[in-house]
Scaffold this motif. Structure first.
Motif, PDB file in Angstrom:
ATOM      1  N   VAL A 206      -3.576   3.565   5.703  1.00 61.68           N
ATOM      2  CA  VAL A 206      -2.814   4.262   4.660  1.00 61.68           C
ATOM      3  C   VAL A 206      -2.414   5.648   5.136  1.00 61.68           C
ATOM      4  O   VAL A 206      -1.354   6.156   4.815  1.00 61.68           O
TER       5      VAL A 206
ATOM      6  N   TYR B 227      -6.412  12.228  -2.470  1.00 62.19           N
ATOM      7  CA  TYR B 227      -7.066  11.288  -1.571  1.00 62.19           C
ATOM      8  C   TYR B 227      -7.745  12.022  -0.415  1.00 62.19           C
ATOM      9  O   TYR B 227      -8.857  11.667  -0.004  1.00 62.19           O
TER      10      TYR B 227
ATOM     11  N   HIS C 111       0.830  -6.617 -13.677  1.00 59.38           N
ATOM     12  CA  HIS C 111       1.474  -6.889 -12.398  1.00 59.38           C
ATOM     13  C   HIS C 111       1.961  -8.330 -12.280  1.00 59.38           C
ATOM     14  O   HIS C 111       2.325  -8.773 -11.184  1.00 59.38           O
TER      15      HIS C 111
ATOM     16  N   TRP D  75      -4.057  -4.322  -5.963  1.00 59.62           N
ATOM     17  CA  TRP D  75      -3.732  -3.417  -4.855  1.00 59.62           C
ATOM     18  C   TRP D  75      -2.575  -3.970  -4.017  1.00 59.62           C
ATOM     19  O   TRP D  75      -1.632  -3.235  -3.678  1.00 59.62           O
ATOM     20  N   PHE D  76      -2.613  -5.247  -3.693  1.00 60.71           N
ATOM     21  CA  PHE D  76      -1.541  -5.830  -2.890  1.00 60.71           C
ATOM     22  C   PHE D  76      -0.219  -5.824  -3.654  1.00 60.71           C
ATOM     23  O   PHE D  76       0.847  -5.693  -3.056  1.00 60.71           O
TER      24      PHE D  76
ATOM     25  N   ILE E 126       0.677  -3.470  -5.892  1.00 62.17           N
ATOM     26  CA  ILE E 126       1.134  -2.088  -5.888  1.00 62.17           C
ATOM     27  C   ILE E 126       1.731  -1.708  -4.537  1.00 62.17           C
ATOM     28  O   ILE E 126       2.737  -0.996  -4.463  1.00 62.17           O
ATOM     29  N   THR E 127       1.102  -2.198  -3.453  1.00 69.36           N
ATOM     30  CA  THR E 127       1.539  -1.816  -2.111  1.00 69.36           C
ATOM     31  C   THR E 127       2.603  -2.746  -1.537  1.00 69.36           C
ATOM     32  O   THR E 127       2.996  -2.599  -0.373  1.00 69.36           O
ATOM     33  N   GLY E 128       3.062  -3.711  -2.336  1.00 68.99           N
ATOM     34  CA  GLY E 128       4.155  -4.559  -1.903  1.00 68.99           C
ATOM     35  C   GLY E 128       3.771  -5.677  -0.956  1.00 68.99           C
ATOM     36  O   GLY E 128       4.653  -6.325  -0.369  1.00 68.99           O
ATOM     37  N   ARG E 129       2.486  -5.973  -0.819  1.00 67.04           N
ATOM     38  CA  ARG E 129       2.055  -7.035   0.098  1.00 67.04           C
ATOM     39  C   ARG E 129       1.869  -8.342  -0.687  1.00 67.04           C
ATOM     40  O   ARG E 129       0.793  -8.930  -0.729  1.00 67.04           O
TER      41      ARG E 129
END
Length: 328
Positions: A35, A63, A177, A302-303, A305-308
Motif C-alpha cells: 500500500v 496510517y 458493497h 477490502w478487495f 474498496i481497493t478494486g480487486r
C-alpha cells in the motif's frame, strides 16, 4: 511526489530527520505492490546501518501515525524482532509534504521467499519461534477490545460485545458493497446462533493483526540454524481474542499444514497431547470458524474498496462453505 526519489532528495530528508546517520549512499525500492512505498536506505558511514523509509500518500497521515505508534508499542513491550522507529514526519518538505516513517532494517528474507528452501524441521522451528513471539505479545494486558491507535479506541469490555460490533460493521459493508443480501442474512443468523462461543475467550489480548509469511523475516545460517528475525507491518494492531492472529496466519500461510501448526503451538506453550496432526486445540474450535467468517467478510470488503474484484467470487464461495452450504 512530483519528482523521482533520488539519493539527493533522501539525503535532504535525512539531514532533517536523522542528521547523525551521515550522508546517504544509496536508495532502492522494495515491497513492490504494498500500500505504501518502501525503500532501503544505505549510508556512507560504516557505523550507520541501513534503514527502511516508508512513504505514505498525501492523505496517509493517519496510517503513517498508526504504524509508527504500533511499531513503538511492539518494541516497548519487548517484541525484539519488530523494527524500531527511528524517525517520523507528519509532512516532510523533501517528500512534497507527504508523511513518512523511518525504521530500522531487520535482517533476513521473507518467509514467503525462503519457504521452499526450508526443511520440515526448519519450518517447525521458525513457527515455534513465532509462537513464542506471539505468546509474549498476547500476554500484554489489554483493558478492553477494540482498534488500537496509541490506545484502545472505543473499547468494549468483552469479546462477545466486540465481535457483535465487528460483525455488524462488516456485514453492513458487505451489503453496501454489493454482497448477496440473502447470504448476509444467513451469516448474521448463523453468527447470532453461535455467539455464546465468543465468551470462551478469557480476556482480550493485543493482536498484531497481519501475521503471515510475507510479514515474517527469517535468517538461515550455514549450519542450518533457522532464526525468526522480523515481524513487520503491525498497522492492524488491535485488542481482541488472540485466536484472531492464528486464523489470519492459517488462512494466508499455514493452510492447515501440520508441521507449521505443531511448531506454532509448541512455541505458544499449548500442549499437543491428544491432538491429531494439523488439529487445533479443542477449546479453540467453536470460535475458529466464526473468526474465519469475520476474516472473509473483511477481505471481501477490502478487495471491493481497493478494486480487486476478481477475488470476490472465491470469497463468496468461502462464506457459503463456512455456513456448510454446497458450492453453487
Amino acid at each position: 511526489m512530483s519528482e523521482a526519489l533520488t539519493t539527493e532528495r533522501v539525503g535532504e530528508l535525512f539531514d532533517e530527520l536523522l542528521p547523525g546517520h551521515g550522508p546517504v549512499r544509496g536508495v532502492s525500492r522494495f515491497a513492490e505492490g504494498s500500500v505504501t512505498g518502501a525503500y532501503r536506505i544505505e549510508f556512507a558511514r560504516a557505523d550507520s546501518g541501513p534503514a527502511v523509509l516508508k512513504i505514505y500518500g498525501a492523505d496517509g497521515l493517519p496510517y503513517a501515525a498508526k504504524e509508527a505508534r504500533a511499531l513503538r508499542f511492539l518494541t516497548d513491550h519487548g517484541i525484539d524482532v519488530s523494527p524500531r522507529v527511528l524517525a517520523f514526519s507528519r509532512s516532510a518538505p523533501a517528500l512534497d509534504g507527504r508523511p513518512c516513517v523511518v525504521s530500522s532494517l531487520r535482517p533476513g528474507r521473507t518467509l514467503t521467499a525462503l519457504g521452499e528452501e526450508l526443511t520440515p524441521a526448519q519450518r517447525h522451528e521458525v513457527y515455534r519461534q513465532l509462537g513464542q513471539v506471539l505468546g509474549r505479545l498476547h500476554a500484554v494486558p489489554a483493558h478492553g477490545c477494540g482498534y488500537v491507535n496509541g490506545e484502545i479506541r472505543d473499547p468494549l469490555p468483552d469479546n462477545r460485545a466486540h465481535m457483535a460490533r465487528t460483525f455488524e460493521r462488516e456485514l453492513r459493508r458487505f451489503r453496501h458493497h454489493g454482497g448477496d443480501p440473502a447470504l448476509a442474512d444467513r451469516l448474521a443468523a448463523h453468527v447470532a446462533e453461535l455467539a455464546s462461543a465468543f465468551a470462551a475467550c478469557p480476556r482480550p489480548a493485543y493482536c498484531h493483526g497481519d501475521v503471515h509469511e510475507p510479514n515474517l523475516l527469517v535468517q538461515l545460517a550455514h549450519d542450518g540454524t533457522c532464526s525468526l528475525t522480523g515481524l513487520l507491518d503491525p498497522a492492524n494492531l488491535h485488542a481482541a481474542d488472540p485466536l484472531m492472529d492464528f486464523v489470519r496466519l492459517d488462512a494466508f500461510s499455514m493452510h492447515g499444514d501440520a508441521t507449521k501448526i505443531a511448531g506454532l503451538l509448541s512455541g505458544y506453550g499449548v500442549s499437543a497431547a491428544g491432538l491429531q496432526p494439523g488439529q487445533w486445540p479443542k477449546a479453540w474450535r467453536s470460535r475458529l470458524p466464526l473468526y474465519r467468517i469475520a476474516l472473509a467478510l473483511e477481505l471481501y470488503n477490502w478487495f471491493t474498496i481497493t478494486g480487486r474484484t476478481p477475488h470476490l467470487p472465491a470469497l463468496d464461495r468461502d462464506l457459503r462453505r463456512l455456513l456448510g452450504e454446497p458450492d453453487p
